[in-house]
Design an enzyme around this catalytic site. Structure first.
Site, PDB file in Angstrom:
ATOM      1  CB  THR A  70       4.582  -8.057  -4.204  1.00 38.67           C
ATOM      2  OG1 THR A  70       4.190  -9.356  -4.653  1.00 38.67           O
ATOM      3  CG2 THR A  70       5.861  -7.636  -4.907  1.00 38.67           C
ATOM      4  CB  SER A 197      -1.827 -10.584  -0.162  1.00 40.79           C
ATOM      5  OG  SER A 197      -2.394 -10.383  -1.431  1.00 40.79           O
ATOM      6  CB  CYS A 324       6.376 -16.936  -8.857  1.00 47.01           C
ATOM      7  SG  CYS A 324       5.174 -16.395  -7.667  1.00 47.01           S
TER       8      CYS A 324
HETATM    9  C1  LIG Z   1       0.626 -14.399  -3.087  1.00 42.79           C
HETATM   10  C2  LIG Z   1       1.838 -14.288  -2.225  1.00 42.79           C
HETATM   11  C3  LIG Z   1       2.622 -13.124  -2.206  1.00 42.79           C
HETATM   12  C4  LIG Z   1       2.356 -11.963  -3.127  1.00 42.79           C
HETATM   13  O1  LIG Z   1       1.187 -11.295  -2.800  1.00 42.79           O
HETATM   14  P1  LIG Z   1       0.566 -10.218  -3.817  1.00 42.79           P
HETATM   15  O2  LIG Z   1      -0.460  -9.527  -2.982  1.00 42.79           O
HETATM   16  O3  LIG Z   1      -0.006 -10.993  -4.931  1.00 42.79           O
HETATM   17  O4  LIG Z   1       1.660  -9.307  -4.206  1.00 42.79           O
HETATM   18  C5  LIG Z   1       3.702 -13.090  -1.355  1.00 42.79           C
HETATM   19  N1  LIG Z   1       4.006 -14.116  -0.562  1.00 42.79           N
HETATM   20  C6  LIG Z   1       3.277 -15.257  -0.551  1.00 42.79           C
HETATM   21  C7  LIG Z   1       3.657 -16.363   0.372  1.00 42.79           C
HETATM   22  C8  LIG Z   1       2.182 -15.370  -1.384  1.00 42.79           C
HETATM   23  O5  LIG Z   1       1.477 -16.509  -1.374  1.00 42.79           O
END
Ligand SMILES: *Cc1c(COP(=O)(O)O)cnc(C)c1O
Length: 380
Positions: A70, A197, A324
């Site tokens: 994020t 992430s 989400c």
């Molecule tokens: C999980 C996810 C995010 C967010 O990642 P975080 O580390 O949880 O903030 C963003 N983009 C995609 C495609 C994701 O699957």
């Protein structure tokens, strides 16, 4: 409990936990301190940087640590847009991006930037030609996710990268779902900025990285967090050494295991699909047949309400949308962009498997889902 929601998050691998523990305790120093304990912490951070860079064919100095994808997406979009303010003002993205791309884009629109949201086809694919047609003399950035979190579709990254390069447009990709599951080479793919992430590939939550290309072209961003100038000024704040160490080890593990895990996931996912399909010929896959994540299966089961199914199958963790959109109880905008109406979306579920998924778990899932599907279809 049987966990089949690895696209939402993964458990932290035991080897990752073991590697992190000393950095919460005995080795707690600030990696920016110049005493020996600080140097030791810095060495651990540097090693992690290298392990992450190696996984994506980047160089260590191109890795900027963040709190997750994020933040990486926000830094890439807002940081590069503010660098370009007053120059070019057009950004291209797609309708099926994660909210951490779509919402920064909306914010940039409120600041006067123009954003084009490209459509996708019924497989969830952006057409590279449509991208090229939407380029204007004002376009400076395209942000297209590597793989989608709901349907697993992998975009035509090579082609998008080539077109972006040809038009001198920077290419950002949100690779949160792809890192650790499919090979990534930021050079061959012409990727300039890439979000990652750790918790999507058996690392801890709350840590991620942004790859920022250092040459040809050298990408420069303004920070969104100001302070002591860590991470070459792009992301201030004391580095979270234990989580960073964990992310590095998680990268090493997926790097080593990817070919084998990829094969195993594909076989298991295929088995789940075929056995559900055998029971109900109406079942359809959402997403692309070939260009897809190995561990994701999003299916439509006509006549079966997904919320009802989730309640019936309380021992299983799978998903009726992304984490989400569930939060807001809205129908999936991804499936909607792929042409499904609300009624069909309510018949869709996402199953995603991982390192700890066993054949027995898959069998018991298939048995239950087939039992309840029969029950639901006979009532309706
Ligand atoms: C999980 C996810 C995010 C967010 O990642 P975080 O580390 O949880 O903030 C963003 N983009 C995609 C495609 C994701 O699957």
């Amino acid at each position: 409990m049987i966990y089949l929601d690895y696209n939402a998050t993964t458990p932290v691998d035991k080897r990752v936990v073991d590697a992190m523990i000393p950095f919460f305790g005995i080795n707690f120093a600030n990696s920016a301190s110049d005493h020996s304990m600080g140097v030791e912490a810095k060495n651990a951070v540097d090693k992690s940087r290298l392990d992450i860079a190696n996984l994506i064919h980047a160089k260590s100095n191109e890795i900027v640590f963040t709190s997750g994808a994020t933040e990486s997406n926000n830094l890439a979009l807002l940081g590069f847009a503010s660098k370009n303010k007053g120059d070019k003002n057009h950004i291209i993205t797609s309708r099926i991006e994660h909210p951490s791309v779509l919402n920064p884009c909306k914010h940039l629109e409120s600041l006067g930037f123009q954003v084009t949201y490209l459509p996708v086809d019924k497989y969830g694919l952006v057409d590279p030609d449509v991208f090229e047609d939407s380029v204007t003399k004002d376009t400076f950035l395209i942000s297209i996710m590597f793989a989608n979190n709901e349907v697993g579709t992998i975009q035509s990254i090579y082609e998008i990268g080539r077109i972006a390069r040809r038009h001198n447009i920077l290419f950002h990709t949100d690779a949160a779902q792809a890192v650790g599951y499919v090979p990534i080479d930021v050079d061959k793919m012409n990727i300039d900025l890439m979000s990652m992430s750790a918790h999507k590939f058996y690392g801890p939550k709350g840590v991620g990285a942004l790859f920022v290309r250092s040459r040809i072209p050298r990408v420069s961003l303004l920070p969104i967090v100001f302070g002591g100038g860590q991470e070459r000024g792009m992301r201030s704040g004391t580095l979270n050494v234990p989580l960073i160490v964990g992310m590095g080890v998680a990268c090493k593990l997926v790097h080593k295991n990817m070919p084998e895990e990829h094969k195993r996931f594909k076989v298991l996912v295929q088995k789940i699909y075929e056995e559900i399909k055998q029971n109900n010929l109406e079942v359809k896959i959402n997403g692309h047949d070939i260009q897809r994540l190995p561990h994701n299966l999003n299916i439509e089961i006509p006549g079966v309400d997904n919320k009802w199914l989730l309640l019936k199958m309380k021992d299983f963790c799978f998903s009726t949308g992304s984490a989400c959109s569930v939060l807001h109880d809205e129908p999936s905008y991804v499936l909607s962009a792929m042409g499904l109406d609300r009624k069909r979306i309510n018949n869709c579920i996402r199953i995603s498997i991982g390192r700890d998924t066993t054949d027995e778990e898959v069998n018991s899932f298939v048995d239950d889902i087939n039992k309840y599907t029969k029950e639901s279809v006979s009532v309706n």
